[in-house]
Design an enzyme around this catalytic site. Structure first.
Site, PDB file in Angstrom:
ATOM      1  N   HIS A   1       0.817  -1.223   0.000  1.00  0.00           N
ATOM      2  CA  HIS A   1       0.000   0.000   0.000  1.00  0.00           C
ATOM      3  C   HIS A   1       0.849   1.271   0.000  1.00  0.00           C
ATOM      4  O   HIS A   1       0.461   2.267  -0.613  1.00  0.00           O
ATOM      5  CB  HIS A   1      -0.969  -0.028   1.192  1.00  0.00           C
ATOM      6  CG  HIS A   1      -1.997  -1.118   1.081  1.00  0.00           C
ATOM      7  ND1 HIS A   1      -2.706  -1.606   2.149  1.00  0.00           N
ATOM      8  CD2 HIS A   1      -2.421  -1.837   0.002  1.00  0.00           C
ATOM      9  CE1 HIS A   1      -3.527  -2.560   1.731  1.00  0.00           C
ATOM     10  NE2 HIS A   1      -3.365  -2.731   0.437  1.00  0.00           N
TER      11      HIS A   1
ATOM     12  N   HIS B 275      -7.758  -8.008  -8.296  1.00  0.00           N
ATOM     13  CA  HIS B 275      -8.110  -8.787  -7.092  1.00  0.00           C
ATOM     14  C   HIS B 275      -8.283  -7.791  -5.950  1.00  0.00           C
ATOM     15  O   HIS B 275      -7.362  -7.577  -5.152  1.00  0.00           O
ATOM     16  CB  HIS B 275      -7.008  -9.785  -6.750  1.00  0.00           C
ATOM     17  CG  HIS B 275      -6.787 -10.847  -7.781  1.00  0.00           C
ATOM     18  ND1 HIS B 275      -6.248 -10.589  -9.013  1.00  0.00           N
ATOM     19  CD2 HIS B 275      -7.059 -12.175  -7.755  1.00  0.00           C
ATOM     20  CE1 HIS B 275      -6.184 -11.717  -9.705  1.00  0.00           C
ATOM     21  NE2 HIS B 275      -6.668 -12.695  -8.972  1.00  0.00           N
TER      22      HIS B 275
ATOM     23  N   SER C  79      -6.385  -1.669  -0.646  1.00  0.00           N
ATOM     24  CA  SER C  79      -5.849  -0.943  -1.807  1.00  0.00           C
ATOM     25  C   SER C  79      -6.909  -0.114  -2.549  1.00  0.00           C
ATOM     26  O   SER C  79      -6.609   1.006  -2.981  1.00  0.00           O
ATOM     27  CB  SER C  79      -5.151  -1.917  -2.764  1.00  0.00           C
ATOM     28  OG  SER C  79      -5.946  -3.055  -2.984  1.00  0.00           O
TER      29      SER C  79
ATOM     30  N   GLU D 243     -13.413  -8.103  -8.262  1.00  0.00           N
ATOM     31  CA  GLU D 243     -13.337  -9.043  -7.136  1.00  0.00           C
ATOM     32  C   GLU D 243     -14.265 -10.215  -7.456  1.00  0.00           C
ATOM     33  O   GLU D 243     -15.411 -10.010  -7.830  1.00  0.00           O
ATOM     34  CB  GLU D 243     -13.746  -8.327  -5.843  1.00  0.00           C
ATOM     35  CG  GLU D 243     -14.041  -9.216  -4.659  1.00  0.00           C
ATOM     36  CD  GLU D 243     -12.887 -10.125  -4.224  1.00  0.00           C
ATOM     37  OE1 GLU D 243     -11.762  -9.655  -4.057  1.00  0.00           O
ATOM     38  OE2 GLU D 243     -13.150 -11.347  -4.071  1.00  0.00           O
TER      39      GLU D 243
ATOM     40  N   GLY E 104     -10.725 -11.585 -12.171  1.00  0.00           N
ATOM     41  CA  GLY E 104      -9.882 -10.458 -12.575  1.00  0.00           C
ATOM     42  C   GLY E 104      -8.898 -10.813 -13.676  1.00  0.00           C
ATOM     43  O   GLY E 104      -8.587  -9.984 -14.543  1.00  0.00           O
TER      44      GLY E 104
ATOM     45  N   ASP F 239      -3.088  -8.665  -7.611  1.00  0.00           N
ATOM     46  CA  ASP F 239      -2.788  -9.038  -6.219  1.00  0.00           C
ATOM     47  C   ASP F 239      -3.557 -10.306  -5.837  1.00  0.00           C
ATOM     48  O   ASP F 239      -4.455 -10.274  -4.985  1.00  0.00           O
ATOM     49  CB  ASP F 239      -3.183  -7.847  -5.309  1.00  0.00           C
ATOM     50  CG  ASP F 239      -2.833  -8.083  -3.854  1.00  0.00           C
ATOM     51  OD1 ASP F 239      -1.963  -8.937  -3.567  1.00  0.00           O
ATOM     52  OD2 ASP F 239      -3.434  -7.408  -2.995  1.00  0.00           O
TER      53      ASP F 239
HETATM   54  C1  LIG Z   1      -4.899 -10.453  -1.473  1.00  0.00           C
HETATM   55  S1  LIG Z   1      -6.618 -10.192  -1.546  1.00  0.00           S
HETATM   56  C2  LIG Z   1      -6.747  -8.564  -2.202  1.00  0.00           C
HETATM   57  C3  LIG Z   1      -6.309  -7.485  -1.280  1.00  0.00           C
HETATM   58  C4  LIG Z   1      -6.406  -6.106  -1.857  1.00  0.00           C
HETATM   59  N1  LIG Z   1      -5.746  -6.017  -3.151  1.00  0.00           N
HETATM   60  C5  LIG Z   1      -5.785  -5.102  -0.920  1.00  0.00           C
HETATM   61  O1  LIG Z   1      -4.554  -4.886  -1.006  1.00  0.00           O
HETATM   62  O2  LIG Z   1      -6.499  -4.518  -0.106  1.00  0.00           O
HETATM   63  C6  LIG Z   1      -7.094 -11.168  -2.927  1.00  0.00           C
HETATM   64  C7  LIG Z   1      -8.574 -11.077  -3.282  1.00  0.00           C
HETATM   65  O3  LIG Z   1      -8.761 -11.712  -4.558  1.00  0.00           O
HETATM   66  C8  LIG Z   1     -10.014 -12.361  -4.575  1.00  0.00           C
HETATM   67  N2  LIG Z   1      -9.919 -13.329  -5.684  1.00  0.00           N
HETATM   68  C9  LIG Z   1      -9.451 -14.588  -5.687  1.00  0.00           C
HETATM   69  N3  LIG Z   1      -9.400 -15.074  -6.949  1.00  0.00           N
HETATM   70  C10 LIG Z   1      -9.840 -14.090  -7.772  1.00  0.00           C
HETATM   71  C11 LIG Z   1      -9.975 -13.952  -9.179  1.00  0.00           C
HETATM   72  N4  LIG Z   1      -9.644 -14.948 -10.012  1.00  0.00           N
HETATM   73  N5  LIG Z   1     -10.431 -12.788  -9.676  1.00  0.00           N
HETATM   74  C12 LIG Z   1     -10.761 -11.754  -8.845  1.00  0.00           C
HETATM   75  N6  LIG Z   1     -10.645 -11.820  -7.503  1.00  0.00           N
HETATM   76  C13 LIG Z   1     -10.177 -12.954  -6.961  1.00  0.00           C
HETATM   77  C14 LIG Z   1     -10.148 -12.911  -3.182  1.00  0.00           C
HETATM   78  O4  LIG Z   1     -11.508 -13.116  -2.858  1.00  0.00           O
HETATM   79  C15 LIG Z   1      -9.519 -11.795  -2.340  1.00  0.00           C
HETATM   80  O5  LIG Z   1     -10.512 -10.881  -1.912  1.00  0.00           O
END
Ligand SMILES: C[S@@+](CC[C@H](N)C(=O)[O-])C[C@H]1O[C@@H](n2cnc3c(N)ncnc32)[C@H](O)[C@@H]1O
Length: 287
Positions: free
Chosen positions: A18, A41, A97, A115, A141, A161
């Protein structure tokens, strides 16, 4: 799917990611022209670190930063976290983020946040409702990335991410996503987060990726435990393709400072090094 970012929110990896993200957005905003922020993500956007059972990890992250931070990047990041807490009237709230970026957008900028988990995407919709330039999509994503690139603005920042629940698969999909994003949008700033569980694995992932990228790329790593120890997550890595001017120089100042705040055991360290130098050649060794 088991992954829930609530368990990890505000940990050292989130802080690393971040601070870097906010610094990149600030650099992009040095030019008047608007840009697209695309996140593949996105998570739920807002977290409550007040639940000790869920959020023990923030103790090695945001909880270790106080008024004694000095670099402009760390100060700006802490200011954003504090302003978010004040708006939420919750001293243990933490912005993910999407909110770190949304609060910084100007009228000429916009964001698309993807998401996959419906409940997380719904929470994200609520968290960013006050920002009219931000759109949330509930989808995969990796699949949807290509629909938004290249952006009409011809300026953009992409954050990839993934949760790395299935480490190898997410690593492969993230690598393919970078290559595809660059094919469509060669000048875009692309940031990918990766876990450092064992340095050997992250090094070989980077080495396999390097020949597939023909643009300048910077590696930023922060670790709190030796990079071959058996802790669940030893370190946090960011690959930044097409880093804006002076990103490396600034990062060499703020990242070691961040490490000094977070590394209370003296086992941590940082590295900022080119994966591919500005001249387009693969850089030798570690810097
Ligand atoms: C590491 S977290 C994201 C944190 C966020 N980027 C932050 O820094 O605040 C990963 C997220 O990706 C989601 N996720 C998992 N596979 C995904 C996909 N194929 N496409 C989109 N989102 C996905 C999960 O549900 C989770 O909420």
């Amino acid at each position: 799917m088991k992954y829930r970012h609530s368990f990890h929110a505000g940990n050292f990896a989130d802080v690393h990611k971040h601070v870097a993200l906010l610094a990149l957005v600030s650099t992009l905003e040095q030019k008047e022209k608007g840009f697209l922020y695309l996140e593949t993500h996105a998570g739920r956007g807002a977290y409550d670190l007040g639940n000790a059972a869920e959020n023990a990890e923030s103790r090695t992250g945001i909880d270790r930063l106080g008024d004694d931070v000095s670099s402009e990047e760390l100060t700006r990041y802490l200011g954003v976290v504090r302003a978010f807490r004040a708006r939420q009237r919750n001293p243990r709230a933490y912005p993910g983020s999407p909110l770190i970026v949304a609060q910084a957008l100007r009228p000429q900028d916009r964001a698309v946040l993807i998401e996959r988990v419906a409940t997380e995407a719904q929470a994200l919709e609520r968290a960013v409702a006050e920002y009219p330039r931000v759109r949330v999509e509930c989808a995969d994503g990796f699949e949807r990335l290509r629909a938004y690139l290249p952006p009409a603005e011809r300026r953009g920042l992409v954050l990839i991410d993934p949760p790395y629940e299935e480490s190898r698969r997410d690593g492969e999909r993230a690598a393919d996503a970078i290559v595809e994003a660059l094919r469509r949008f060669p000048t875009g700033v692309i940031v990918v987060w990766y876990p450092i569980k064992h340095a050997r694995d992250s090094e070989s992932w980077l080495a396999a990726l390097a020949p597939r990228i023909s643009r300048e790329a910077l590696v930023s790593e922060l670790w709190l435990y030796p990079r071959d120890s058996r802790a669940a997550l030893n370190g946090s890595g960011l690959l930044i393709v097409n880093p804006p001017y002076r990103t490396d120089e600034r990062m060499r100042e703020w990242l070691p400072q961040l490490c000094r705040h977070l590394d209370t055991r003296g086992t941590g360290g940082t590295s900022v090094r080119p994966l591919i130098s500005a001249a387009g050649k693969k850089a030798p060794g570690r810097g």
